[in-house]
Design a protein around this motif. Structure first.
Motif, PDB file in Angstrom:
ATOM      1  N   GLY A 149       0.827  -1.192   0.000  1.00  0.00           N
ATOM      2  CA  GLY A 149       0.000   0.000   0.000  1.00  0.00           C
ATOM      3  C   GLY A 149       0.867   1.251   0.000  1.00  0.00           C
ATOM      4  N   PRO A 150       0.259   2.423  -0.104  1.00  0.00           N
ATOM      5  CA  PRO A 150       1.036   3.659  -0.217  1.00  0.00           C
ATOM      6  C   PRO A 150       1.514   4.241   1.109  1.00  0.00           C
ATOM      7  CG  PRO A 150      -1.294   4.135  -0.432  1.00  0.00           C
ATOM      8  CD  PRO A 150      -1.186   2.638  -0.294  1.00  0.00           C
ATOM      9  N   GLY A 151       0.803   3.992   2.201  1.00  0.00           N
ATOM     10  CA  GLY A 151       1.099   4.680   3.457  1.00  0.00           C
ATOM     11  C   GLY A 151       2.235   4.042   4.236  1.00  0.00           C
ATOM     12  N   ILE A 152       3.370   4.752   4.383  1.00  0.00           N
ATOM     13  CA  ILE A 152       4.514   4.277   5.166  1.00  0.00           C
ATOM     14  C   ILE A 152       4.400   4.868   6.566  1.00  0.00           C
ATOM     15  CG2 ILE A 152       7.012   4.073   5.276  1.00  0.00           C
ATOM     16  CD1 ILE A 152       5.810   2.891   2.730  1.00  0.00           C
ATOM     17  N   THR A 153       4.455   4.013   7.583  1.00  0.00           N
ATOM     18  CA  THR A 153       4.299   4.501   8.958  1.00  0.00           C
ATOM     19  C   THR A 153       5.606   4.520   9.742  1.00  0.00           C
ATOM     20  OG1 THR A 153       3.716   2.268   9.732  1.00  0.00           O
ATOM     21  CG2 THR A 153       1.909   3.714   9.048  1.00  0.00           C
ATOM     22  N   VAL A 201      10.313  -1.828   6.451  1.00  0.00           N
ATOM     23  CA  VAL A 201       9.292  -0.831   6.132  1.00  0.00           C
ATOM     24  C   VAL A 201       7.954  -1.257   6.734  1.00  0.00           C
ATOM     25  CG1 VAL A 201       8.106   0.400   4.280  1.00  0.00           C
ATOM     26  CG2 VAL A 201      10.492  -0.321   3.975  1.00  0.00           C
ATOM     27  N   ALA A 202       7.470  -0.473   7.681  1.00  0.00           N
ATOM     28  CA  ALA A 202       6.142  -0.703   8.247  1.00  0.00           C
ATOM     29  C   ALA A 202       5.147   0.173   7.500  1.00  0.00           C
ATOM     30  CB  ALA A 202       6.125  -0.383   9.733  1.00  0.00           C
ATOM     31  N   THR A 203       4.070  -0.439   7.026  1.00  0.00           N
ATOM     32  CA  THR A 203       3.043   0.290   6.291  1.00  0.00           C
ATOM     33  C   THR A 203       1.700   0.102   6.986  1.00  0.00           C
ATOM     34  OG1 THR A 203       2.243  -1.449   4.798  1.00  0.00           O
ATOM     35  CG2 THR A 203       4.329  -0.367   4.218  1.00  0.00           C
ATOM     36  N   GLU A 204       0.690   0.700   6.416  1.00  0.00           N
ATOM     37  CA  GLU A 204      -0.643   0.569   6.983  1.00  0.00           C
ATOM     38  C   GLU A 204      -1.189  -0.848   6.836  1.00  0.00           C
ATOM     39  OE1 GLU A 204      -2.773   3.589   4.934  1.00  0.00           O
ATOM     40  OE2 GLU A 204      -1.896   5.244   6.096  1.00  0.00           O
ATOM     41  N   THR A 205      -0.558  -1.667   5.994  1.00  0.00           N
ATOM     42  CA  THR A 205      -1.041  -3.036   5.773  1.00  0.00           C
ATOM     43  C   THR A 205      -0.162  -4.100   6.422  1.00  0.00           C
ATOM     44  OG1 THR A 205       0.170  -3.303   3.690  1.00  0.00           O
ATOM     45  CG2 THR A 205      -2.038  -2.339   3.574  1.00  0.00           C
ATOM     46  N   GLY A 206       1.072  -3.755   6.823  1.00  0.00           N
ATOM     47  CA  GLY A 206       1.939  -4.758   7.426  1.00  0.00           C
ATOM     48  C   GLY A 206       3.398  -4.347   7.416  1.00  0.00           C
ATOM     49  N   LEU A 207       4.270  -5.346   7.619  1.00  0.00           N
ATOM     50  CA  LEU A 207       5.707  -5.122   7.696  1.00  0.00           C
ATOM     51  C   LEU A 207       6.389  -5.794   6.506  1.00  0.00           C
ATOM     52  CD1 LEU A 207       8.199  -4.130   9.289  1.00  0.00           C
ATOM     53  CD2 LEU A 207       8.134  -6.286  10.560  1.00  0.00           C
ATOM     54  N   VAL A 254       2.314  -3.649  12.359  1.00  0.00           N
ATOM     55  CA  VAL A 254       3.117  -2.857  13.286  1.00  0.00           C
ATOM     56  C   VAL A 254       2.581  -1.437  13.219  1.00  0.00           C
ATOM     57  CG1 VAL A 254       5.417  -2.045  13.880  1.00  0.00           C
ATOM     58  CG2 VAL A 254       5.126  -4.320  12.893  1.00  0.00           C
ATOM     59  N   GLU A 255       2.066  -0.954  14.314  1.00  0.00           N
ATOM     60  CA  GLU A 255       1.359   0.322  14.313  1.00  0.00           C
ATOM     61  C   GLU A 255       2.020   1.292  15.276  1.00  0.00           C
ATOM     62  OE1 GLU A 255      -2.936   0.870  15.660  1.00  0.00           O
ATOM     63  OE2 GLU A 255      -3.134   0.400  13.539  1.00  0.00           O
ATOM     64  N   GLY A 256       2.179   2.540  14.845  1.00  0.00           N
ATOM     65  CA  GLY A 256       2.779   3.548  15.709  1.00  0.00           C
ATOM     66  C   GLY A 256       4.268   3.674  15.482  1.00  0.00           C
ATOM     67  N   LYS A 257       4.877   4.650  16.142  1.00  0.00           N
ATOM     68  CA  LYS A 257       6.301   4.906  16.012  1.00  0.00           C
ATOM     69  C   LYS A 257       7.088   4.055  17.008  1.00  0.00           C
ATOM     70  CE  LYS A 257       5.660   8.151  12.963  1.00  0.00           C
ATOM     71  NZ  LYS A 257       6.031   7.938  11.564  1.00  0.00           N
ATOM     72  N   GLN A 258       8.346   3.792  16.659  1.00  0.00           N
ATOM     73  CA  GLN A 258       9.282   3.064  17.508  1.00  0.00           C
ATOM     74  C   GLN A 258       8.745   1.699  17.940  1.00  0.00           C
ATOM     75  OE1 GLN A 258      11.949   5.350  20.229  1.00  0.00           O
ATOM     76  NE2 GLN A 258      10.323   6.871  20.145  1.00  0.00           N
ATOM     77  N   ARG A 259       8.076   1.021  17.029  1.00  0.00           N
ATOM     78  CA  ARG A 259       7.583  -0.328  17.315  1.00  0.00           C
ATOM     79  C   ARG A 259       8.405  -1.376  16.580  1.00  0.00           C
ATOM     80  NH1 ARG A 259       4.235  -0.522  21.615  1.00  0.00           N
ATOM     81  NH2 ARG A 259       2.547  -1.791  20.760  1.00  0.00           N
ATOM     82  N   LEU A 260       9.550  -0.962  16.069  1.00  0.00           N
ATOM     83  CA  LEU A 260      10.388  -1.833  15.260  1.00  0.00           C
ATOM     84  C   LEU A 260      11.843  -1.505  15.581  1.00  0.00           C
ATOM     85  CD1 LEU A 260      10.596  -3.828  12.794  1.00  0.00           C
ATOM     86  CD2 LEU A 260      10.625  -1.783  11.352  1.00  0.00           C
ATOM     87  N   THR A 261      12.676  -2.559  15.802  1.00  0.00           N
ATOM     88  CA  THR A 261      14.084  -2.321  16.121  1.00  0.00           C
ATOM     89  C   THR A 261      14.921  -3.514  15.698  1.00  0.00           C
ATOM     90  OG1 THR A 261      15.589  -1.600  17.899  1.00  0.00           O
ATOM     91  CG2 THR A 261      13.959  -3.271  18.471  1.00  0.00           C
ATOM     92  N   VAL A 262      16.200  -3.271  15.445  1.00  0.00           N
ATOM     93  CA  VAL A 262      17.152  -4.304  15.043  1.00  0.00           C
ATOM     94  C   VAL A 262      18.364  -4.207  15.948  1.00  0.00           C
ATOM     95  CG1 VAL A 262      18.489  -5.272  13.144  1.00  0.00           C
ATOM     96  CG2 VAL A 262      16.361  -4.058  12.657  1.00  0.00           C
ATOM     97  N   ASP A 263      18.776  -5.336  16.559  1.00  0.00           N
ATOM     98  CA  ASP A 263      19.932  -5.277  17.452  1.00  0.00           C
ATOM     99  C   ASP A 263      21.234  -5.436  16.667  1.00  0.00           C
ATOM    100  OD1 ASP A 263      20.338  -7.999  16.961  1.00  0.00           O
ATOM    101  OD2 ASP A 263      19.579  -8.649  18.913  1.00  0.00           O
ATOM    102  N   ALA A 264      22.362  -5.370  17.378  1.00  0.00           N
ATOM    103  CA  ALA A 264      23.673  -5.383  16.738  1.00  0.00           C
ATOM    104  C   ALA A 264      23.969  -6.701  16.034  1.00  0.00           C
ATOM    105  CB  ALA A 264      24.758  -5.095  17.768  1.00  0.00           C
ATOM    106  N   ARG A 265      23.282  -7.771  16.402  1.00  0.00           N
ATOM    107  CA  ARG A 265      23.492  -9.072  15.770  1.00  0.00           C
ATOM    108  C   ARG A 265      22.558  -9.304  14.588  1.00  0.00           C
ATOM    109  NH1 ARG A 265      23.338 -12.028  21.567  1.00  0.00           N
ATOM    110  NH2 ARG A 265      21.599 -10.564  21.669  1.00  0.00           N
TER     111      ARG A 265
END
Length: 268
Positions: free
Chosen positions: A90-94, A106-112, A137-148
């Motif tokens: 979809g078009p909306g990037i969150t 990339v988290a969008t209005e339809t998924g990750l 995944v909805e909202g800000k800062q709901r996604l993260t990647v660690d050093a590994r």
């Protein structure tokens, strides 16, 4: 320093120690007082055909990714171009997260979705739950990647997921729930409805109830008033250079010093 609001985009450079330049991108709505910056605007004429910027992420190679409510854009330092995304996205990037392995989440209005490049060709994979439904995944800062390279995401029901990424580029990646004890869901507010979750070192920090939780080495630990952290909507967590931790709430600012098990409130 990168920042974004849905207004006019520009950049400026300033000398830094060692003679290199620090590029800064900003989006400004009006003239402020005190500090003056000379800005070169990047608008539709530069390739940014949508000015409703929702999020920014910078790759290790310096490329800037721009998420808008009508698509994904990239900026190579000279020009902004629109990137092709899967129709299912979809078009909306969150939200966006660029990791140290050259991957873009990339988290969008339809998924990750995961974007990887191989030989200059972009490959996309949709992240789904075990039942085949897209991981929301909805909202800000709901996604993260660690050093590994481990990826963590918090869904709309405050459940924590992780995603194993194989060397190949399959059209789907299956996420799995992180096995951890139950915790109180994050208490959102008008300006922090969905955050935060942040991988710092080997620890995973996230908002739980009116405080913060840390998941590390198979152990879940909660911080609240008993550990110096006032009840608040803790909207952001940032690692300090000395190994400490900063947390920002709606009405409080707190710091966890290296080696300490208690937060300290900071006047701000």
């Amino acid at each position: 320093i990168w920042s974004a609001t849905p207004c006019a985009m520009g950049w400026w450079s300033e000398p830094r120690r060692g003679g290199d330049l620090a590029a800064a991108l900003a989006i400004a709505c009006c003239t402020g007082h005190g500090q003056v910056a000379v800005m070169e605007p990047y608008q539709e004429s530069a390739g940014l055909t949508n000015m409703a910027v929702a999020c920014l992420a910078q790759s290790p190679d310096g490329s800037l990714w721009i998420g808008t409510d009508n698509g994904l854009f990239s900026f190579d330092g000279f020009r902004i171009r629109r990137e092709v995304t899967p129709p299912a996205a979809g078009p909306g990037i969150t939200d966006l997260e660029a990791d140290a392995f050259g991957r873009l989440w990339v988290a969008t209005e339809t998924g990750l979705f995961l974007r990887r490049e191989n030989g200059g060709v972009a490959h996309w994979s949709a992240v789904v739950r075990p039942d085949g439904v897209g991981l929301g995944v909805e909202g800000k800062q709901r996604l993260t990647v660690d050093a590994r390279g481990n990826v963590f995401a918090m869904d709309r029901r405050s459940r924590l997921w992780t995603v194993a990424v194989p060397p190949a580029n399959p059209p789907r990646l299956e996420a799995s729930l992180v096995a951890m004890p139950a915790f109180e869901p994050f208490h959102g507010a008008y300006d922090a409805a969905g955050g935060p979750i942040r991988a710092i070192g080997t620890a995973l920090w996230f908002g739980c109830g009116g405080g913060l939780c840390r998941w590390q080495d198979g152990r879940l630990q909660a911080w609240g008033p008993g550990r110096g952290l006032p009840v608040d909507t803790w909207a952001s967590v940032v690692a300090a250079r000395d190994g400490g931790l900063w947390a920002r709430g709606v009405t409080h600012l707190a710091r966890l010093s290296p080696g300490s098990d208690r937060f300290e409130s900071v006047d701000a």
